[in-house]
Design an enzyme around this catalytic site. Sequence first.
Site, PDB file in Angstrom:
ATOM      1  N   ASP A  72      -2.172  -5.779 -10.796  1.00 30.64           N
ATOM      2  CA  ASP A  72      -2.255  -4.526 -10.043  1.00 30.64           C
ATOM      3  C   ASP A  72      -1.176  -4.525  -8.958  1.00 30.64           C
ATOM      4  O   ASP A  72      -1.445  -4.844  -7.800  1.00 30.64           O
ATOM      5  CB  ASP A  72      -3.661  -4.424  -9.434  1.00 30.64           C
ATOM      6  CG  ASP A  72      -3.865  -3.144  -8.644  1.00 30.64           C
ATOM      7  OD1 ASP A  72      -3.141  -2.170  -8.891  1.00 30.64           O
ATOM      8  OD2 ASP A  72      -4.761  -3.130  -7.777  1.00 30.64           O
ATOM      9  N   ALA A  73       0.064  -4.215  -9.337  1.00 32.88           N
ATOM     10  CA  ALA A  73       1.178  -4.280  -8.390  1.00 32.88           C
ATOM     11  C   ALA A  73       2.190  -3.175  -8.700  1.00 32.88           C
ATOM     12  O   ALA A  73       3.397  -3.392  -8.611  1.00 32.88           O
ATOM     13  CB  ALA A  73       1.826  -5.659  -8.446  1.00 32.88           C
TER      14      ALA A  73
END
Length: 579
Positions: A72-73
């Site tokens: 999640d970046a």
Amino acid sequence: MTLKYTISPDKRIRLLKQLIEKKGFVRVIEVHNGLSAIIAQEMQITKNGDIVEFDAFWESSLTDSASKGMPDAEIVGHDSRLLTINEILNVTSKPMIVDGDTGGSPAQFEYFVRRLERLGVSAIVIEDKVFPKRNSLDATAKQTMEDPSIFAQKIERGNEVKTNKDFMIIARIESLISGTGLEDAIRRAEMYIEAGADGILIHSKKDNPKDVLTFAKEYEKLCDKLGKRPYLVCIPTTYNLITDEELAKNGFNIIIHANHLLRAAHKAMKKTIETILLYDRNFEAEAYCSPITEIFEDVGFIRIKEQDRKYMKEQRLWVIIPAAGEDVSFKCPKSLIKIHGKTILEYQLETIRKAGLNNVAVVRGYKKEMFNEYAFDGVKFYDNENYKEKHSLYSLLKAKDSMNNGFILIFSDIIFNESIIKSLMECRGDIVLVVDNSYQYHKHEIDKKLDLVVSKTKHKPYHRSLIPTSTVEIVKIGKNINKDEADYEFIGIAYFSPKGAEILKKVYEDCKKNHKGKFHEAESFEKAAITDIIQEIIDRGFTVNGMEVYKGWMEIHSLKDIQIAEKEIRYIRRIKRGG
Ligand code: SPV
Ligand code: MG
């Protein structure tokens, strides 16, 4: 995909505000694909006499990315996120809030807003960190806050491009996550509200709600000062002892359970794999799995099956059984000959229904009143009163009103296996006769007059094929064909497509009007057999095919045939019982 839910994008967008206004706060659950969304759409419980369910979906960046095996970046781009969003919207009707991460550059954010609005998303949340952000729940990840005035501009840009007044831009404040504190959070809230935010999400990764509740108090004071109060939003993943009711009492309007469906599936998947490997079979893993039927139900498969059945009925493919003729060997119509106490017609109806067909027409003639002694449910009867002068072709055409959608012809004196009917329905061609290729092997023992068939390409008994049913083109059919010339025997079952039925009716009408004298093997057109008109159709240049079968049927021509059939049926029953 299930087709149960329909809602227009505009209506769905509006629904989120409507629910908040009506209920004071909404409960939101994370979904990450079509199936999780269907579950979240449908699950309800009854609590203290009330039905409780989730009001809306959270399309989480964490779980959308994780479903794709990604961190999640902000690695998973907008196009990929939009595919997931669309997948969820396709199968549901509840409103959706999209987790927009930082929103990307202001220009990227503008385009994302437009595309979400078009799909029917109600709100986007963007967080005030620098692109590319890192997930907020990781205690050791570096969290870099965005300059609040730059972030406020992004909110303004989003507001400028949005076209639906009900679409909301929610500003997520990360001050409590990055450690810049409560004062910074309130200062940012003021700037974002002034920039036009429709909601403020205060995020925290503490294991207690103290900070978010203090923020909520300060937030009310700020809103009083500003004279407007955007919705207050929270994500109680880590401070999860507080209830939604308590959060709502403290002013929260949107409460997001942000990752639970993915985490639940993740845990069950791991447990399932461990269990199968441990026991070397999957029985024990059943405890962690939903039944397949429940999944079928959820994704709309049951409905498809019902529609298929309905369509079959509506399609009204009829089975027509000409049964008018008299056979001097029997004292009843051939349909009513009994084998093991059951009539041939009862055997036929059972098999026809097993093959999925429900519309059956029988043409009566000889001793027609005998049919009344039985309850042949759902059978439509036609009558050939002149059965002595007018033979099987005339009988068949008596049922012409049942031919319009195509039909299957079945002679009244055969019993057969349902697989023959099923295969026949899959065959291409407008007129397809079922022909037996075992004729080749027993032609010299045959003592009765058979309907023999000559095909265009010669039968090759040694030729094996992967195709379970193959078709051949028929050039000749009749009882008087030389035994050595014939390749097959016509078993008395044939398919006529709507076009095939049309050809049959037209050729019949033409011959009825114009033909004189002998008609193929019949002494006159009136006394013609069905095989005679098939030969006529072939001679006029239409294609008639044969579907090859080998066994799976029997004809009843004599008392000896009844004995053979009884023996075979006894044998089949014994096999079925496992004896
Ligand atoms: C998400 O679900 O992707 C969120 C919430 O942004 S959190 O993981 O808590 O940051
Ligand atoms: Mg996120």
